[in-house]
Enzyme design. Structure first.
Site, PDB file in Angstrom:
ATOM      1  N   ASN A   9       0.836  -1.103   0.027  1.00 49.26           N
ATOM      2  CA  ASN A   9      -0.007  -0.061  -0.023  1.00 49.26           C
ATOM      3  C   ASN A   9       0.832   1.367  -0.010  1.00 49.26           C
ATOM      4  O   ASN A   9       1.448   1.637   0.936  1.00 49.26           O
ATOM      5  CB  ASN A   9      -0.873   0.005   1.072  1.00 49.26           C
ATOM      6  CG  ASN A   9      -1.872   1.254   1.543  1.00 49.26           C
ATOM      7  OD1 ASN A   9      -1.837   2.088   0.599  1.00 49.26           O
ATOM      8  ND2 ASN A   9      -2.057   1.384   2.685  1.00 49.26           N
ATOM      9  N   LYS A  11       0.198   4.331  -0.233  1.00 48.89           N
ATOM     10  CA  LYS A  11      -0.619   5.249   0.348  1.00 48.89           C
ATOM     11  C   LYS A  11      -0.542   6.750  -0.559  1.00 48.89           C
ATOM     12  O   LYS A  11      -0.271   6.587  -1.721  1.00 48.89           O
ATOM     13  CB  LYS A  11      -0.072   5.571   1.780  1.00 48.89           C
ATOM     14  CG  LYS A  11      -0.019   4.284   2.636  1.00 48.89           C
ATOM     15  CD  LYS A  11       0.138   4.470   3.888  1.00 48.89           C
ATOM     16  CE  LYS A  11      -0.183   3.357   4.730  1.00 48.89           C
ATOM     17  NZ  LYS A  11      -0.075   3.378   6.239  1.00 48.89           N
ATOM     18  N   HIS A  95      -9.656   1.319   4.992  1.00 48.88           N
ATOM     19  CA  HIS A  95      -8.464   1.637   5.669  1.00 48.88           C
ATOM     20  C   HIS A  95      -8.603   2.338   6.878  1.00 48.88           C
ATOM     21  O   HIS A  95      -9.478   3.274   6.742  1.00 48.88           O
ATOM     22  CB  HIS A  95      -7.150   2.149   4.644  1.00 48.88           C
ATOM     23  CG  HIS A  95      -5.899   1.995   5.330  1.00 48.88           C
ATOM     24  ND1 HIS A  95      -5.495   3.023   6.133  1.00 48.88           N
ATOM     25  CD2 HIS A  95      -4.946   1.127   5.171  1.00 48.88           C
ATOM     26  CE1 HIS A  95      -4.232   2.751   6.509  1.00 48.88           C
ATOM     27  NE2 HIS A  95      -3.743   1.439   6.148  1.00 48.88           N
ATOM     28  N   GLU A  97      -6.833   4.887   8.014  1.00 55.48           N
ATOM     29  CA  GLU A  97      -6.556   6.279   7.749  1.00 55.48           C
ATOM     30  C   GLU A  97      -8.078   6.931   7.071  1.00 55.48           C
ATOM     31  O   GLU A  97      -8.335   7.890   7.226  1.00 55.48           O
ATOM     32  CB  GLU A  97      -5.459   6.529   6.614  1.00 55.48           C
ATOM     33  CG  GLU A  97      -4.333   6.284   7.503  1.00 55.48           C
ATOM     34  CD  GLU A  97      -3.076   5.612   6.865  1.00 55.48           C
ATOM     35  OE1 GLU A  97      -3.037   5.781   5.478  1.00 55.48           O
ATOM     36  OE2 GLU A  97      -2.049   5.202   7.362  1.00 55.48           O
ATOM     37  N   GLU A 167      -5.241  -4.824  10.785  1.00 52.52           N
ATOM     38  CA  GLU A 167      -4.239  -3.601  10.815  1.00 52.52           C
ATOM     39  C   GLU A 167      -4.609  -3.001  12.270  1.00 52.52           C
ATOM     40  O   GLU A 167      -5.488  -2.029  12.024  1.00 52.52           O
ATOM     41  CB  GLU A 167      -4.441  -2.905   9.550  1.00 52.52           C
ATOM     42  CG  GLU A 167      -4.074  -3.295   8.402  1.00 52.52           C
ATOM     43  CD  GLU A 167      -3.388  -2.226   7.343  1.00 52.52           C
ATOM     44  OE1 GLU A 167      -2.374  -2.531   6.992  1.00 52.52           O
ATOM     45  OE2 GLU A 167      -4.310  -1.263   7.033  1.00 52.52           O
ATOM     46  N   GLY A 173       2.554   2.673  10.618  1.00 51.03           N
ATOM     47  CA  GLY A 173       3.562   3.586  10.362  1.00 51.03           C
ATOM     48  C   GLY A 173       4.309   4.093  11.590  1.00 51.03           C
ATOM     49  O   GLY A 173       4.904   5.058  11.808  1.00 51.03           O
ATOM     50  N   SER A 212       3.270  -1.803  10.402  1.00 47.08           N
ATOM     51  CA  SER A 212       5.034  -1.857  10.158  1.00 47.08           C
ATOM     52  C   SER A 212       5.619  -3.213   9.923  1.00 47.08           C
ATOM     53  O   SER A 212       6.294  -3.467  10.638  1.00 47.08           O
ATOM     54  CB  SER A 212       5.304  -1.182  11.615  1.00 47.08           C
ATOM     55  OG  SER A 212       4.799  -0.191  12.053  1.00 47.08           O
TER      56      SER A 212
HETATM   57  P1  PGA Z   1       2.869   0.419   7.552  1.00 52.37           P
HETATM   58  O1  PGA Z   1       1.285   0.779   6.830  1.00 52.37           O
HETATM   59  O2  PGA Z   1       3.328  -0.880   6.907  1.00 52.37           O
HETATM   60  O3  PGA Z   1       3.551   1.597   6.951  1.00 52.37           O
HETATM   61  O4  PGA Z   1       2.754   0.511   9.026  1.00 52.37           O
HETATM   62  C1  PGA Z   1       0.480  -0.452   6.474  1.00 52.37           C
HETATM   63  C2  PGA Z   1      -0.898  -0.048   6.073  1.00 52.37           C
HETATM   64  O5  PGA Z   1      -1.343   0.930   6.686  1.00 52.37           O
HETATM   65  O6  PGA Z   1      -1.402  -0.540   5.059  1.00 52.37           O
END
Ligand code: PGA
Length: 251
Positions: A9, A11, A95, A97, A167, A173, A212
């Site tokens: 992803n 983003k 997601h 976010e 997640e 992140g 992460s």
């Molecule tokens: P990250 O993001 O690996 O940077 O923690 C994962 C995601 O939000 O899909």
């Protein structure tokens, strides 16, 4: 046997030239044959990535799509039918976010899931608790609500052609990864919730872990019985690191 899937992803990252570089790196990767690999660039770069990865066994997906399946008057959105038309095969739905920053509700998430599926895209439903919810002991309750709202709206049969990504928000992140045991506990609960409706179907649904994931932590996570691959954010922007994560899913 469930075939592992590793999806990157990206983003809201990338420029025309950095995406070209990343495509070059991805093309050079030695990928394991037993693993499905996908990347999800920003919508703007999807066609560039599909063209750039032509002939390489990497699928391309989107990070979001509209609540309506077909093109029409919905300013700023992208219809799942349009994503399918340019060659996307999957799309993230819900997601964290988008849930937390843009206020996407469970109802909107279900509509996006259904719209995507009706256009032949595989929805990757993202679920996960915040740190406060985990600390309050509400992890399984929150995840069950997020998953349950899609099951209630669309029926468990909708998961015959879908993927679920667990997640934990506190791990996204942040460099904090759920321990393999913490992740497995939630994955097992997700599978049990699906199995309560349809045991046979539940055995075939791929459940990804995200938050992460790095090459160093991937093998141990992917070794857990109900973890069928990963949804990788930051580490997917580095082709070599992403390749190492894909290989971890194949071992
Ligand atoms: P990250 O993001 O690996 O940077 O923690 C994962 C995601 O939000 O899909």
């Amino acid at each position: 046997m469930r075939r592992p899937l590793v999806a990157g992803n990206w983003k809201m990252h990338g420029t025309h030239s950095s995406v070209a570089e990343l495509i070059k790196g991805l093309r050079q990767l030695a990928l394991p044959s037993g693993v499905d690999v996908a990347v999800m660039p920003p919508c703007l770069f999807i066609s560039q990535v599909i063209q750039g990865l032509a002939g390489k066994a990497i699928d391309v997906g989107a990070q979001n799509s509209a609540v309506e399946p077909m093109q029409g008057a919905l300013t700023g959105e992208t219809a799942p039918s349009q994503l399918a038309d340019v060659g996307c095969s999957m799309v993230l739905v819900g997601h964290s976010e988008r849930r937390l920053i843009l206020g996407e509700s469970d109802e909107v998430v279900s509509r996006k899931f259904a719209a995507a599926q009706s256009c032949g895209l595989v929805p990757v439903l993202c679920v996960g608790e915040t740190r406060a919810e985990r600390e309050a002991g509400k992890t399984l309750e929150v995840v069950a609500r997020q998953l349950g709202s899609v099951i209630d709206e669309l029926g468990v049969g909708a998961f015959a052609r879908a993927v679920v990504a667990y997640e934990p928000v506190w791990a996204i992140g942040t460099g904090l990864t759920a321990s393999p045991a913490q992740a497995q506990e939630v994955h097992a609960a997700i599978r049990a919730q699906l199995a309560a409706e349809n045991a046979e179907l539940a055995k075939g649904v791929r459940l990804l872990y995200g938050g992460s994931v790095k090459a160093a932590s991937a093998a141990e996570l992917f070794g857990m019985p109900d973890i069928d691959g990963g949804l990788v954010g930051g580490a997917s922007l580095n082709a070599d690191e992403f390749g190492a994560i894909c290989r971890a899913a194949g071992s």
